[in-house]
Design a protein around this motif. Structure first.
Motif, PDB file in Angstrom:
ATOM      1  N   ASN A   8     -13.854   1.959  -1.372  1.00  0.00           N
ATOM      2  CA  ASN A   8     -12.811   1.497  -2.283  1.00  0.00           C
ATOM      3  C   ASN A   8     -12.440   2.579  -3.291  1.00  0.00           C
ATOM      4  N   TRP A  48      -7.873  -3.849  -2.562  1.00  0.00           N
ATOM      5  CA  TRP A  48      -9.123  -3.108  -2.478  1.00  0.00           C
ATOM      6  C   TRP A  48      -9.417  -2.750  -1.024  1.00  0.00           C
ATOM      7  N   SER A  71      -2.838  -5.913  -6.974  1.00  0.00           N
ATOM      8  CA  SER A  71      -4.171  -5.376  -6.805  1.00  0.00           C
ATOM      9  C   SER A  71      -4.613  -5.494  -5.353  1.00  0.00           C
ATOM     10  N   GLN A 123      -8.700   4.110  -3.665  1.00  0.00           N
ATOM     11  CA  GLN A 123      -7.929   4.076  -4.900  1.00  0.00           C
ATOM     12  C   GLN A 123      -7.535   5.483  -5.349  1.00  0.00           C
ATOM     13  N   THR A 181       0.797  -1.219   0.000  1.00  0.00           N
ATOM     14  CA  THR A 181       0.000   0.000   0.000  1.00  0.00           C
ATOM     15  C   THR A 181       0.828   1.266   0.000  1.00  0.00           C
ATOM     16  N   ASP A 207     -10.764  -9.602  -4.958  1.00  0.00           N
ATOM     17  CA  ASP A 207     -11.570  -8.663  -5.731  1.00  0.00           C
ATOM     18  C   ASP A 207     -13.031  -8.750  -5.295  1.00  0.00           C
ATOM     19  N   TYR A 235     -15.352  -3.116  -9.033  1.00  0.00           N
ATOM     20  CA  TYR A 235     -14.601  -2.283  -8.091  1.00  0.00           C
ATOM     21  C   TYR A 235     -13.272  -1.889  -8.734  1.00  0.00           C
ATOM     22  N   HIS A 277      -9.405  -0.709  -9.273  1.00  0.00           N
ATOM     23  CA  HIS A 277      -8.141  -0.956  -8.587  1.00  0.00           C
ATOM     24  C   HIS A 277      -7.035  -0.430  -9.466  1.00  0.00           C
ATOM     25  N   ARG A 311      -3.965   4.363  -2.337  1.00  0.00           N
ATOM     26  CA  ARG A 311      -3.932   3.080  -1.642  1.00  0.00           C
ATOM     27  C   ARG A 311      -3.019   3.096  -0.415  1.00  0.00           C
TER      28      ARG A 311
END
Length: 460
Positions: A424, A373, A371, A428, A18, A449, A457, A459, A432
């Motif tokens: 989310n 979320w 990826s 994003q 992140t 996901d 969603y 990403h 993140r």
């Protein structure tokens, strides 16, 4: 014990997944041989660059960087400052035409009003007060749209706003600029916005080669330069930053924290015949050290714990830029996409790390990864989650049309489901960072996901 170890590993992975290295770059377009904005945006996603500053509101660039995971700072050109300063309605018109159509898909986090506006020649008939008035009008517009926390207003200054820059602890703003600088710094403090400075040790060395050691200008003099108040400077950039800091304090802002951003800094790879320090080797040395400094999370001798955001100048050599040869040769890349010299822009958090990065034919495009979320915790308090949903779809700037009645994510019509989509999207938009998925303890980062059916969603 096993559970504790597992949690420790998870938190370590979370920090890796992140956090993206905080390095910015200036993307100028005064050239007739540059790659398309879409190519630039795609290639930068495979690098450690996570912030880009441009010098206008070029719609092709703003569109190209949509959903890229890269933050943008856009600009009001100097020639438009006076017009925007005239009224809030003019500022609203500018915002509606230049910014609103591209958010939130394009993560615009700042507006630079003018560029070195106060250093312009008197012949340009520019009123210094127009600068602060334009900044105030644009801030009022952001307030009315609930975007003042997402988008910050500032203005980049040259070092010429100082009466002198050495010793750093004794620096003040030029006497003639004291009133306008007081107004600007007051505005920045009140709006929690950064003070932007374009700082170039290169020019200080070029103009004083007998008194400024080259290694000191190149960010590498370990012997240090001593300030009368006891600060020791191992490079000129730190001294320039602290000179700005002292000037701000001299206005009476010693008790208020003003974040300083180096909005431009770089070194040319080529110059006029007399500019012997403008070389590919010196440019590589300076910019490599500048990148390391930007990633270090360290401050300056006066404020060692205050991280400085840094924007390299520049992405490309610009063959149509006015001025001497050095002005056209600050780029990391030539217009044809070839490297001017080799600087490592690889991103340890991106797939394809240590790849051969470039804009030329055959260059690879890889996306930031992996990826991840952000969703609402299943058992989070519904009132808290509803508050988070209201924030994200309001002041948070999230486009929530997908969870409206006719949207792809309306069903199931549950607070937690709608909040997960909005949380989310907010997460994003803001890069993140794990703190952007906290939401008063109601958010949860997931590597699965959460998309379903036609509800996708996003990403990065």
């Amino acid at each position: 014990m096993a559970l504790l170890c597992l949690l420790t590993v998870f938190l370590h992975l979370l920090r890796l997944f992140t956090t993206v290295s905080a390095v910015g770059i200036n993307y100028g377009t005064l050239g007739n041989n540059l790659p398309s904005p879409k190519t630039v945006a795609q290639l930068l996603q495979s690098t450690l660059i996570d912030k880009v500053k441009i010098y206008d509101t070029n719609p092709q660039i703003l569109q190209a960087f949509s959903n890229s995971g890269i933050d943008l700072i856009v600009a009001v050109e100097n020639s438009h400052v006076a017009n925007i300063s005239s009224s809030k309605s003019v500022a609203e018109d500018w915002f509606s035409a230049r910014i609103a159509p591209f958010i939130p898909a394009t993560s615009i986090v700042g507006i630079a009003v003018g560029n070195e506006y106060l250093a312009m020649d008197d012949d340009d008939d520019m009123d210094p007060n127009a600068l602060i008035e334009a900044m105030q009008n644009l801030h009022e517009v952001l307030l009315s749209h609930g975007l003042d926390r997402k988008i910050k207003i500032s203005t980049p200054h040259s070092m010429a706003v100082l009466a002198s820059s050495f010793p750093p602890s004794a620096s003040t703003f030029a006497t003639t600029l004291m009133p306008i600088m007081t107004s600007i710094v007051t505005f920045l403090a009140d709006t929690d916005s950064p003070f932007m400075v374009n700082a170039y040790p290169y020019f200080a060395y070029r103009d004083n080669p007998t008194t400024v050691p080259l290694e000191y200008a190149l960010l590498g003099n370990s012997s240090g330069v001593h300030d009368p108040k006891g600060y020791v400077y191992t490079n000129m950039l730190d001294a320039q930053i602290d000179a700005i800091r002292s000037a701000i304090v001299s206005l009476g802002f010693g008790n208020r924290s003003i974040h300083i951003t180096v909005s431009e800094s770089g070194w040319p790879s080529k110059g006029e015949p007399g500019e012997t320090a403008a070389s590919p080797d010196n440019a590589k040395t300076y910019n490599s050290r500048l990148i390391t400094k930007a990633q270090s999370n360290k401050g300056t001798p006066m404020k060692p714990n205050d991280k400085i955001d840094i924007f390299l100048f520049a992405l490309f050599n610009e063959n149509k830029k006015q001025g001497g040869s050095s002005e056209r040769n600050f780029g990391l890349f030539n217009g044809d996409g070839s490297k001017v010299y080799d600087v490592d822009l690889s991103c340890e958090f991106c797939s394809g790390a240590k790849m051969e990065f470039g804009f030329g034919q055959g260059s690879k495009i890889v996306q930031r990864g992996p990826s991840v979320w952000c969703v609402a915790k299943p058992h989070a308090d519904e009132k808290v989650v509803q508050g988070v949903l209201d924030f994200c779809c309001g002041p948070g700037g999230v486009d929530c049309r997908e969870i409206d009645e006719n949207g792809n994510c309306f069903g199931p019509n549950k607070v937690h489901a709608h909040a997960s989509y909005a949380m989310n999207a907010y997460y994003q938009m803001h890069g993140r960072n794990y703190w952007n998925c906290d939401f008063k303890g109601s958010g949860l980062v997931t590597f699965s996901d959460p998309s379903y059916g036609t509800c996708i969603y996003s990403h990065m």
